[in-house]
Design an enzyme around this catalytic site. Sequence first.
Site, short mmCIF file in Angstrom:
data_model
loop_
_atom_site.label_atom_id
_atom_site.label_comp_id
_atom_site.label_asym_id
_atom_site.label_seq_id
_atom_site.Cartn_x
_atom_site.Cartn_y
_atom_site.Cartn_z
N LEU A 161 2.23 -1.66 -1.30
CA LEU A 161 2.69 -0.34 -0.85
C LEU A 161 2.68 -0.33 0.68
O LEU A 161 1.64 -0.61 1.29
CB LEU A 161 1.74 0.74 -1.40
CG LEU A 161 2.01 2.18 -0.98
CD1 LEU A 161 3.33 2.68 -1.56
CD2 LEU A 161 0.86 3.09 -1.43
N TYR A 162 3.83 -0.04 1.25
CA TYR A 162 3.93 0.00 2.71
C TYR A 162 4.21 1.43 3.15
O TYR A 162 5.32 1.91 3.00
CB TYR A 162 4.99 -0.98 3.21
CG TYR A 162 4.50 -2.41 3.07
CD1 TYR A 162 3.85 -3.06 4.12
CD2 TYR A 162 4.62 -3.08 1.85
CE1 TYR A 162 3.34 -4.34 3.96
CE2 TYR A 162 4.12 -4.36 1.69
CZ TYR A 162 3.48 -4.99 2.74
OH TYR A 162 2.96 -6.25 2.58
N LYS A 181 -6.02 -5.07 -14.16
CA LYS A 181 -5.05 -5.29 -13.06
C LYS A 181 -5.06 -4.10 -12.09
O LYS A 181 -5.01 -4.28 -10.88
CB LYS A 181 -3.63 -5.44 -13.63
CG LYS A 181 -3.34 -6.80 -14.22
CD LYS A 181 -1.87 -6.84 -14.62
CE LYS A 181 -1.53 -8.10 -15.37
NZ LYS A 181 -0.20 -8.03 -16.01
N GLY A 211 -5.47 -4.19 1.53
CA GLY A 211 -4.51 -4.82 2.45
C GLY A 211 -3.81 -3.78 3.31
O GLY A 211 -3.62 -3.96 4.52
N ARG A 213 -4.09 -3.45 7.40
CA ARG A 213 -2.95 -3.41 8.34
C ARG A 213 -3.00 -2.17 9.22
O ARG A 213 -2.73 -2.23 10.41
CB ARG A 213 -1.63 -3.44 7.55
CG ARG A 213 -0.39 -3.38 8.44
CD ARG A 213 0.92 -3.53 7.69
NE ARG A 213 1.21 -2.48 6.73
CZ ARG A 213 1.69 -1.26 7.04
NH1 ARG A 213 1.93 -0.94 8.29
NH2 ARG A 213 1.92 -0.38 6.08
N TYR A 227 -12.77 -2.09 -17.85
CA TYR A 227 -13.03 -1.02 -16.88
C TYR A 227 -14.26 -1.36 -16.03
O TYR A 227 -14.19 -1.37 -14.80
CB TYR A 227 -13.25 0.28 -17.65
CG TYR A 227 -13.46 1.51 -16.80
CD1 TYR A 227 -12.40 2.11 -16.12
CD2 TYR A 227 -14.72 2.10 -16.70
CE1 TYR A 227 -12.59 3.27 -15.37
CE2 TYR A 227 -14.91 3.26 -15.96
CZ TYR A 227 -13.85 3.85 -15.30
OH TYR A 227 -14.04 4.99 -14.56
P1 NAD Z 1 -7.39 10.30 -14.70
O1 NAD Z 1 -6.99 9.37 -15.78
O2 NAD Z 1 -7.16 11.77 -14.92
O3 NAD Z 1 -6.70 9.90 -13.33
C1 NAD Z 1 -6.32 8.61 -12.98
C2 NAD Z 1 -4.96 8.67 -12.32
O4 NAD Z 1 -4.58 7.35 -11.91
C3 NAD Z 1 -3.86 9.18 -13.26
O5 NAD Z 1 -3.09 10.16 -12.62
C4 NAD Z 1 -3.06 7.92 -13.57
O6 NAD Z 1 -1.71 8.20 -13.89
C5 NAD Z 1 -3.23 7.13 -12.28
N1 NAD Z 1 -3.02 5.69 -12.44
C6 NAD Z 1 -3.54 4.87 -13.40
N2 NAD Z 1 -3.13 3.61 -13.20
C7 NAD Z 1 -2.35 3.62 -12.08
C8 NAD Z 1 -1.64 2.62 -11.38
N3 NAD Z 1 -1.65 1.34 -11.77
N4 NAD Z 1 -0.93 2.99 -10.28
C9 NAD Z 1 -0.90 4.29 -9.88
N5 NAD Z 1 -1.56 5.28 -10.51
C10 NAD Z 1 -2.28 4.94 -11.61
O7 NAD Z 1 -8.93 10.03 -14.41
P2 NAD Z 1 -9.96 10.76 -13.43
O8 NAD Z 1 -11.07 11.27 -14.25
O9 NAD Z 1 -9.26 11.68 -12.51
O10 NAD Z 1 -10.52 9.50 -12.61
C11 NAD Z 1 -10.10 9.22 -11.29
C12 NAD Z 1 -10.90 8.06 -10.75
O11 NAD Z 1 -12.29 8.37 -10.75
C13 NAD Z 1 -10.73 6.77 -11.57
O12 NAD Z 1 -10.66 5.67 -10.68
C14 NAD Z 1 -12.01 6.72 -12.38
O13 NAD Z 1 -12.37 5.40 -12.67
C15 NAD Z 1 -13.01 7.37 -11.44
N6 NAD Z 1 -14.14 7.98 -12.21
C16 NAD Z 1 -13.99 9.15 -12.89
C17 NAD Z 1 -15.07 9.67 -13.59
C18 NAD Z 1 -14.98 10.98 -14.35
O14 NAD Z 1 -15.95 11.39 -14.96
N7 NAD Z 1 -13.88 11.69 -14.33
C19 NAD Z 1 -16.29 8.99 -13.61
C20 NAD Z 1 -16.39 7.79 -12.92
C21 NAD Z 1 -15.31 7.29 -12.20
N1 UDP Z 2 -0.46 -4.96 1.25
C1 UDP Z 2 0.16 -3.76 0.97
N2 UDP Z 2 0.50 -2.96 2.03
C2 UDP Z 2 0.27 -3.30 3.32
C3 UDP Z 2 -0.37 -4.54 3.58
C4 UDP Z 2 -0.72 -5.34 2.52
O1 UDP Z 2 0.37 -3.40 -0.18
O2 UDP Z 2 0.61 -2.52 4.21
C5 UDP Z 2 -0.87 -5.80 0.10
C6 UDP Z 2 -0.13 -7.13 0.07
O3 UDP Z 2 0.51 -7.22 -1.20
C7 UDP Z 2 -1.21 -8.17 0.16
C8 UDP Z 2 -2.48 -7.41 -0.17
O4 UDP Z 2 -2.24 -6.08 0.23
O5 UDP Z 2 -1.03 -9.18 -0.79
C9 UDP Z 2 -3.69 -7.93 0.56
O6 UDP Z 2 -3.43 -7.91 1.94
P1 UDP Z 2 -4.20 -8.87 2.94
O7 UDP Z 2 -3.62 -8.66 4.29
O8 UDP Z 2 -5.65 -8.67 2.81
O9 UDP Z 2 -3.94 -10.32 2.39
P2 UDP Z 2 -2.67 -11.26 2.38
O10 UDP Z 2 -1.49 -10.50 2.90
O11 UDP Z 2 -3.08 -12.36 3.25
O12 UDP Z 2 -2.53 -11.64 0.95
#
Ligand code: NAD
Ligand code: UDP
Length: 321
Positions: A66-67, A94, A105, A109, A148
């Site tokens: 994301l830039y 992931k 990252g 930057r 998780y």
């Molecule tokens: P939530 O599921 O309502 O919110 C998570 C949000 O992240 C959602 O809007 C979802 O669409 C988005 N999301 C998921 N994967 C994504 C991705 N790959 N890219 C972009 N967006 C993505 O959950 P929440 O309760 O609001 O939790 C928010 C954060 O807080 C999470 O990281 C969770 O692990 C952490 N957390 C929450 C609790 C709790 O009790 N609610 C406790 C511990 C930690």
């Molecule tokens: N990255 C990003 N936005 C930025 C800069 C970096 O999403 O503005 C991501 C990019 O995909 C990179 C990762 O962040 O792989 C980690 O960045 P870093 O500079 O630590 O490592 P590198 O670029 O050397 O992999």
Amino acid sequence: MALGRKRILVTGGAGFLGSHLCERLIAAEHDVLCVDNFFTGNKDNIAALLPNPRFELLRHDVCFPLYVEVDEIYNLACPASPIHYQHDPVQTTKTSVSGAINMLGLAKRLRAKIFQASTSEVYGDPSIHPQTENYRGNVNPIGPRACYDEGKRCAETLFFDYYRQHKLRIRVARIFNTYGPRMHPNDGRVVSNFVVQALRGEPITIYGDGEQTRAFCYVDDLIEGFVRLMGAADTVTGPINLGNPVETTVGELAHRIIDLTGSRSKIERRPLPVDDPVQRCPDISQARSVLNWEPTVPLETGLKKTIAYFDTLLRSNTYSQ
Ligand code: NAD
Ligand code: UDP
Ligand code: UDP
């Protein structure tokens, strides 16, 4: 731009916690960029913010780079309820790991300050009680919760390595069970389940004997903790526990919700999920001393607000089933 106004990125901003955080930051007159892939979040959560010119929404998956240009980042993107994070466990890991790398990252930057929403799940099924930040946890690395728990543990590792290696300004919060309006009605978490079941007069599903404990924090209290942690001195990296230290059993919670809703629902026992932690309660001494923070909303007050939210939601036409 007004003095003190910042451009702030909130990943997962359309989720339960993220939407409350966006609201809070907009109220403080910051510019907010909400990034979300809508896996568990939804546009209704941020509908009130959409017309605001200081609020911007971007549909994006944090597993991809994301830039953008911002001053601060709150990284919340990740499904949080067991049903949701176990639905596609590979994607959960992931999101936690690749998402953290990309956001770190980006922060590197931009030299931006970055906050990580970590979790009490890093302690797993804890063998010390209450949990302090120096407890290293008891996580099953191959169980159904591992996508998780281990994903969030690895994200913490990455945050601390970027801190040491790249001198990033980091803030890591370990969040304990939090509840309130905008929890997803079908996400299977205990408060939303019990409230929805009670309002519909359906059986209240207690898993196991109901003697397992959790400590429930109302969302407004938690968000105040986020903002204080982000605003603290750069020496305050965390990890720091944020949660309500008032412990309750799941059985007690069920009875309180039945009383508060005046429901006729009966209790129904179901098997305890695998690796379900037996006892969980935060030690918040650090948050008290370093952030001068502690929760102020009693469980009964928070539950009443949550019940009112779900009552309206269940009566509305937009929600069916
Ligand atoms: P939530 O599921 O309502 O919110 C998570 C949000 O992240 C959602 O809007 C979802 O669409 C988005 N999301 C998921 N994967 C994504 C991705 N790959 N890219 C972009 N967006 C993505 O959950 P929440 O309760 O609001 O939790 C928010 C954060 O807080 C999470 O990281 C969770 O692990 C952490 N957390 C929450 C609790 C709790 O009790 N609610 C406790 C511990 C930690
Ligand atoms: N990255 C990003 N936005 C930025 C800069 C970096 O999403 O503005 C991501 C990019 O995909 C990179 C990762 O962040 O792989 C980690 O960045 P870093 O500079 O630590 O490592 P590198 O670029 O050397 O992999
Ligand atoms: N739980 C329950 N009935 C439900 C949902 C959850 O008894 O309908 C229990 C669950 O087994 C756990 C506790 O409530 O012991 C909290 O579950 P939740 O999924 O909300 O959060 P977590 O286990 O991640 O703390």
